[in-house]
Write a protein that holds these residues in place. Sequence first.
Motif, short mmCIF file in Angstrom:
data_model
loop_
_atom_site.label_atom_id
_atom_site.label_comp_id
_atom_site.label_asym_id
_atom_site.label_seq_id
_atom_site.Cartn_x
_atom_site.Cartn_y
_atom_site.Cartn_z
N PRO A 1 39.67 -9.15 35.38
CA PRO A 1 40.49 -8.20 35.15
C PRO A 1 41.92 -8.26 35.86
CG PRO A 1 38.38 -7.75 36.50
CD PRO A 1 38.43 -9.19 36.05
N VAL A 2 42.89 -8.04 35.15
CA VAL A 2 44.21 -8.12 35.68
C VAL A 2 44.27 -7.23 37.15
CG1 VAL A 2 46.64 -7.30 35.61
CG2 VAL A 2 45.31 -7.99 33.52
N VAL A 3 43.82 -5.98 37.16
CA VAL A 3 43.76 -5.21 38.44
C VAL A 3 42.32 -4.91 38.60
CG1 VAL A 3 45.97 -4.39 38.39
CG2 VAL A 3 44.32 -3.27 37.08
N GLU A 4 41.99 -4.18 39.81
CA GLU A 4 40.64 -3.80 40.32
C GLU A 4 40.09 -2.51 39.48
OE1 GLU A 4 39.17 -5.76 44.53
OE2 GLU A 4 40.13 -3.85 44.17
N THR A 5 40.97 -1.62 39.40
CA THR A 5 40.61 -0.27 38.96
C THR A 5 40.96 0.19 37.35
OG1 THR A 5 42.69 0.79 39.51
CG2 THR A 5 40.93 0.65 41.11
N GLY A 6 40.08 1.29 36.96
CA GLY A 6 40.70 1.71 35.59
C GLY A 6 40.01 0.86 34.80
N TRP A 7 38.53 0.39 34.78
CA TRP A 7 37.89 -0.15 33.83
C TRP A 7 36.73 0.69 33.14
CZ3 TRP A 7 40.28 -3.86 31.77
CH2 TRP A 7 41.31 -4.59 32.57
N ASP A 8 36.29 1.64 33.94
CA ASP A 8 35.07 2.42 33.60
C ASP A 8 34.70 2.72 32.14
OD1 ASP A 8 34.87 2.16 36.50
OD2 ASP A 8 33.44 3.66 36.24
N ALA A 9 35.85 3.41 31.64
CA ALA A 9 35.94 4.10 30.29
C ALA A 9 35.56 2.86 29.29
CB ALA A 9 37.08 4.62 29.80
N VAL A 10 36.18 1.58 29.30
CA VAL A 10 35.97 0.65 28.05
C VAL A 10 34.73 0.01 28.70
CG1 VAL A 10 37.50 -1.21 29.49
CG2 VAL A 10 37.32 -0.95 27.06
N LYS B 1 28.80 -0.85 26.80
CA LYS B 1 27.31 -0.54 27.52
C LYS B 1 26.71 0.06 26.26
CE LYS B 1 24.43 1.28 31.16
NZ LYS B 1 24.65 1.92 32.29
N ARG B 2 27.62 1.06 25.84
CA ARG B 2 27.02 2.13 24.84
C ARG B 2 26.72 1.14 23.42
NH1 ARG B 2 30.27 6.32 26.79
NH2 ARG B 2 31.86 5.74 25.16
N ASN C 1 46.36 -4.33 27.51
CA ASN C 1 46.33 -5.19 26.51
C ASN C 1 44.92 -6.00 26.68
OD1 ASN C 1 48.90 -5.02 25.61
ND2 ASN C 1 49.67 -7.16 26.73
N GLN C 2 44.37 -5.96 28.16
CA GLN C 2 42.85 -6.29 28.25
C GLN C 2 41.95 -5.11 27.84
OE1 GLN C 2 42.53 -7.54 32.23
NE2 GLN C 2 42.04 -9.53 31.87
N ILE C 3 42.41 -4.17 27.88
CA ILE C 3 41.50 -2.94 27.38
C ILE C 3 41.50 -2.95 25.51
CG2 ILE C 3 41.43 -0.25 27.15
CD1 ILE C 3 42.35 -0.39 30.16
N LYS C 4 42.73 -3.27 25.34
CA LYS C 4 42.59 -3.26 23.77
C LYS C 4 41.87 -4.30 23.13
CE LYS C 4 47.41 -1.52 22.82
NZ LYS C 4 48.65 -2.13 22.80
N ALA C 5 42.06 -5.46 23.92
CA ALA C 5 41.14 -6.82 23.66
C ALA C 5 39.69 -6.46 23.50
CB ALA C 5 41.51 -8.14 24.36
N GLU D 1 32.04 1.94 40.95
CA GLU D 1 30.67 2.64 41.72
C GLU D 1 29.47 2.07 40.65
OE1 GLU D 1 30.86 6.18 43.26
OE2 GLU D 1 32.06 5.52 44.82
N ASP D 2 29.80 2.03 39.38
CA ASP D 2 28.53 1.68 38.51
C ASP D 2 28.49 0.40 38.10
OD1 ASP D 2 26.82 1.81 36.55
OD2 ASP D 2 28.19 3.17 35.13
N THR D 3 27.75 -0.31 38.92
CA THR D 3 27.34 -1.59 38.73
C THR D 3 26.84 -2.08 37.41
OG1 THR D 3 25.42 -1.74 40.45
CG2 THR D 3 27.80 -2.45 41.32
N SER D 4 26.22 -0.99 36.60
CA SER D 4 25.28 -1.50 35.75
C SER D 4 26.17 -1.43 34.22
CB SER D 4 24.51 -0.03 35.07
OG SER D 4 25.28 1.03 34.61
#
Length: 327
Positions: free
Chosen positions: A97-106, A111-112, A77-81, A127-130
């Motif tokens: 974030p609900v959990v720590e992992t799985g955010w890079d793609a969104v 960023k784009r 749901n957070q990713i959809k939002a 790993e990508d703090t940018s």
Amino acid sequence: MVKKTVTAASMLLVSVAALAGCSDSDASGDDDKIVMGFAQVGAESGWRTANTESIKESAEEAGFELKFSDAQGKQENQIKAIRSFIQQKVDVIAFSPVVETGWDAVLQEAKRANIPVILTDRAVDSEDTSLYETFLGSDFVLEGEKAGEWLVENAADSDVDGDGDINVVQLEGTTGAAPAIDRAEGFASAIAADPAIEVTASQTGDFTRDGGKQVMESFLNSEDGIDVVFAHNDDMGLGAIEAIEAAGLEPGVDVKIITVDAVHDGMEALAEGKINFIVECNPLLGPQLMELAEQVLDDEEVPERVVTEETTFTQEQAIEVLPDRKY
Ligand code: AHR
């Protein structure tokens, strides 16, 4: 230190559009207002309710237009939002974030789209703090350490059954969430100072009162000689109190209880002696979040990490501060 570089370009585009008298199809009808999309975890605890109120109030005070979404504890749901905020072209996205992992793609999508992201309350494991501008929130490892240090200092009183061992059961927060991982880690490192203290059982109660109650009921059935409960938040500690009382035991006396948060209900239980020690986790992040968002959008440098200042409470301190406690 990180420097916001994309915003200058987007601010310029907005100015050019304004000068040309054309309106870009951004999220706000009012071009002067900063539009923030905020993706909240849910409403699992008293802490979360206070945090949501703080964000809504501060956004209004700062003159932001806030697009608020409640993920009901679900990462999808957070990713959809967040995707919807990107589509609506908000000026800035903030989320816990609900959990720590799985955010890079969104986050790469944001960023784009040149939309800056601010993490509040909880971190992401990337790993990508940018992918984000800054992270505002508590030091959860330190919170766990403070809980463990109190137990080490109060070990003699906490050996309730007097058998020389201090058996601790742990009520963990949501599996995979930063505060659950970090508080367990901090607590384990602090209690390592006393070999008599051992975590004999540990299970998630999902940061909810019901979850804490259910897990504590099962611990009371399965574990012998529980001396101490370490609950990762007040709500689970309050649920544990219900289970302990239902088992005919006196919380705070027959079983010592340590929690994290210091929300009103937790502090009342501490003042009554049903909880023995609370480590504060400050939910009032709204004012600092709005300030950081303004700085980021003004292309000012912001620290990579902004740590919230927090304290701890004993029973006497809870009695003293309760009348003026805001949440
Ligand atoms: O991330 C902060 C934690 O989340 C709080 O300690 C807990 O009560 C909440 O659910």
